[in-house]
Design a protein around this motif. Structure first.
Motif, PDB file in Angstrom:
ATOM      1  N   CYS A  41       0.854  -1.181   0.000  1.00 28.16           N
ATOM      2  CA  CYS A  41       0.000   0.000   0.000  1.00 28.16           C
ATOM      3  C   CYS A  41       0.894   1.236   0.000  1.00 28.16           C
ATOM      4  N   ASP A  42       0.532   2.241  -0.784  1.00 29.35           N
ATOM      5  CA  ASP A  42       1.359   3.451  -0.844  1.00 29.35           C
ATOM      6  C   ASP A  42       1.308   4.255   0.442  1.00 29.35           C
ATOM      7  N   ASP A  43       0.228   4.029   1.213  1.00 28.30           N
ATOM      8  CA  ASP A  43       0.037   4.813   2.435  1.00 28.30           C
ATOM      9  C   ASP A  43       0.013   3.893   3.646  1.00 28.30           C
ATOM     10  N   VAL A  44       1.065   4.003   4.418  1.00 21.67           N
ATOM     11  CA  VAL A  44       1.220   3.159   5.603  1.00 21.67           C
ATOM     12  C   VAL A  44       0.668   3.924   6.816  1.00 21.67           C
ATOM     13  N   VAL A  45      -0.054   3.214   7.673  1.00 19.51           N
ATOM     14  CA  VAL A  45      -0.584   3.853   8.886  1.00 19.51           C
ATOM     15  C   VAL A  45       0.112   3.271  10.111  1.00 19.51           C
ATOM     16  N   LEU A  46       0.568   4.160  10.980  1.00 16.78           N
ATOM     17  CA  LEU A  46       1.210   3.765  12.233  1.00 16.78           C
ATOM     18  C   LEU A  46       0.329   4.215  13.395  1.00 16.78           C
ATOM     19  N   LEU A  47      -0.012   3.271  14.280  1.00 14.90           N
ATOM     20  CA  LEU A  47      -0.893   3.566  15.411  1.00 14.90           C
ATOM     21  C   LEU A  47      -0.071   3.665  16.703  1.00 14.90           C
ATOM     22  N   VAL A  48      -0.359   4.680  17.502  1.00 16.59           N
ATOM     23  CA  VAL A  48       0.422   4.953  18.710  1.00 16.59           C
ATOM     24  C   VAL A  48      -0.520   5.052  19.908  1.00 16.59           C
ATOM     25  N   HIS A  49      -0.282   4.218  20.919  1.00 20.54           N
ATOM     26  CA  HIS A  49      -1.151   4.173  22.103  1.00 20.54           C
ATOM     27  C   HIS A  49      -0.792   5.289  23.086  1.00 20.54           C
ATOM     28  N   GLY A  50      -1.453   5.299  24.230  1.00 22.56           N
ATOM     29  CA  GLY A  50      -1.182   6.301  25.261  1.00 22.56           C
ATOM     30  C   GLY A  50      -0.503   5.690  26.484  1.00 22.56           C
ATOM     31  N   LEU A  51      -0.434   6.461  27.566  1.00 23.45           N
ATOM     32  CA  LEU A  51       0.245   5.993  28.780  1.00 23.45           C
ATOM     33  C   LEU A  51      -0.525   4.854  29.427  1.00 23.45           C
ATOM     34  N   THR A  52       0.194   3.805  29.720  1.00 23.83           N
ATOM     35  CA  THR A  52      -0.258   2.553  30.361  1.00 23.83           C
ATOM     36  C   THR A  52      -1.155   1.703  29.495  1.00 23.83           C
ATOM     37  N   SER A  53      -1.451   2.141  28.295  1.00 19.95           N
ATOM     38  CA  SER A  53      -2.172   1.233  27.400  1.00 19.95           C
ATOM     39  C   SER A  53      -1.126   0.567  26.495  1.00 19.95           C
ATOM     40  N   SER A  54      -1.529   0.120  25.317  1.00 18.31           N
ATOM     41  CA  SER A  54      -0.578  -0.575  24.453  1.00 18.31           C
ATOM     42  C   SER A  54      -1.214  -0.702  23.072  1.00 18.31           C
TER      43      SER A  54
END
Ligand SMILES: [Zn+2]
Length: 364
Positions: A41-54
């Protein structure tokens, strides 16, 4: 326990090749990226969690999760990061003095190096939540992350604002817990501590002020994260199974990051914790200093019932639209709070389409 959803399960994502990509930061921590690939895919998505989650926030099996939604919607190469705030690692509950500057300077640049090794120069879009969003934006606005096509920030971005009760907790909480009560971290599971321990007593005390539900972990999380009953989400937006396992999704948490957040709340926007810290001399003392130079498209998301970071993203939108006109958008989610835009039972109907439409506007 029958029927219980196991932690770290990948059952919530089907029809994708899953691979793990461990990497190290320059200050010596081992972190991890998980890739969910259905097709190039030409567009890669990166997901970033918050504090104490994952990364588990994005792959929950009990609802249509964000990874699955994006894969089905044409973004067929999705990555989820576990950085030093992740509850999959021990880093936040062992003794440390990490700040959000450490994360901005070490975690995201290292994650992007690893990501680029696999995807080359394809466009990268980031969707980030809570202090993952704040610290990612610090890294981006601090000039450490060139070439990011877009960032979607849920709940907070560069201007953290909190309710009055949270301000008090931010100011007095760290010394109270560390020096008076002798607690180096807070755990939503304190109610399960042995009877009459201080952890058990604290949880009982907090539950006395929370009659809104009978999940003690939910009461602790409200105390840890915001101001409200509950503070982090609207109960009606969650499936019962999600509500009951919230301590799996948002676990124990040290209290040192709170000192940095307190400083930023006082300043009104993201600032360096210690301007004299030579390790971070390449980062600006004030993270808005170079905002006009940032070319990344930004979507600021917030529930209109956000009782953790209140109107942070509305205020941030006003500020950024002046400094970087045309590159910043705001979406207010009616009936949503802080975390339910990600973990809510109807997020795939009411929230994820807004994220996906924003991403598609960046690629056409
Ligand atoms: Zn509850």
């Amino acid at each position: 326990m029958t029927g219980r959803i196991p932690r770290y399960t990948r059952d919530g994502v089907t029809g994708a090749e899953v691979s793990e990509h461990p990497f190290a930061t320059d200050d010596g921590l081992g972190l991890n990226l998980t890739r969910f690939r259905r097709a190039e895919c030409d567009d890669v998505v990166l997901l970033v969690h918050g504090l104490t989650s994952s990364s588990d926030l994005f792959i929950m099996p009990e609802h249509r999760n964000l990874v699955s939604y994006l894969l089905d919607d044409g973004f067929t190469d999705v990555w989820a990061l576990d950085f030093r705030m992740s509850n999959r690692f021990p880093y936040d509950t062992e003794t440390h003095e990490y700040t959000l500057d450490d994360i901005a300077d070490y975690d995201y640049p290292a994650a992007m190096r690893e990501l680029r090794r696999h995807i080359g120069d394809r466009r990268v879009h980031v969707v980030a939540h809570c202090l993952g969003s704040l610290s990612f934006m610090m890294s981006l606005f601090g000039g450490r992350l060139p070439g990011i096509a877009s960032v979607t920030c849920n709940s907070v971005a560069l201007m953290p604002r909190v309710p009055r009760w949270s301000r008090l907790k931010l100011r007095y909480g760290p010394p109270l817990f560390e020096y008076v009560l002798g607690l180096a971290f807070l755990d939503p599971r304190f109610a399960r501590s042995p009877r009459l321990t201080k952890e058990w007593a604290l949880a009982r005390l907090i539950s006395m002020a929370h009659r809104e539900c009978d999940v003690r972990e939910c009461h602790m999380l409200s105390f840890m994260w915001g101001s409200g009953r509950p503070a982090m989400y609207e109960h009606d937006n969650l499936l019962p199974v999600t509500h009951e396992r919230m301590a799996d999704l948002c676990s124990a948490c040290g209290i040192n990051y709170h000192r940095h957040v307190a400083k930023m709340v006082l300043a009104g926007h993201a600032v360096k914790f210690d301007p004299g810290d030579r390790r971070h001399s390449d980062l600006p003392d004030d993270y808005l200093t170079y905002a006009a130079k940032v070319t990344t498209a930004i979507l600021l998301l917030t529930g209109d019932r956000n009782r953790v970071f209140t109107d942070s993203n509305i205020v941030c939108y006003s500020r950024l639209s002046n400094v970087m006109p045309g590159r910043c958008e705001l979406e207010i989610l009616p009936g949503y709070g802080h975390l339910d835009p990600i973990v809510g039972k109807d997020a795939h109907l009411e929230v994820f389409p807004r994220i996906s439409q924003f991403l598609k506007r960046q690629v056409t």
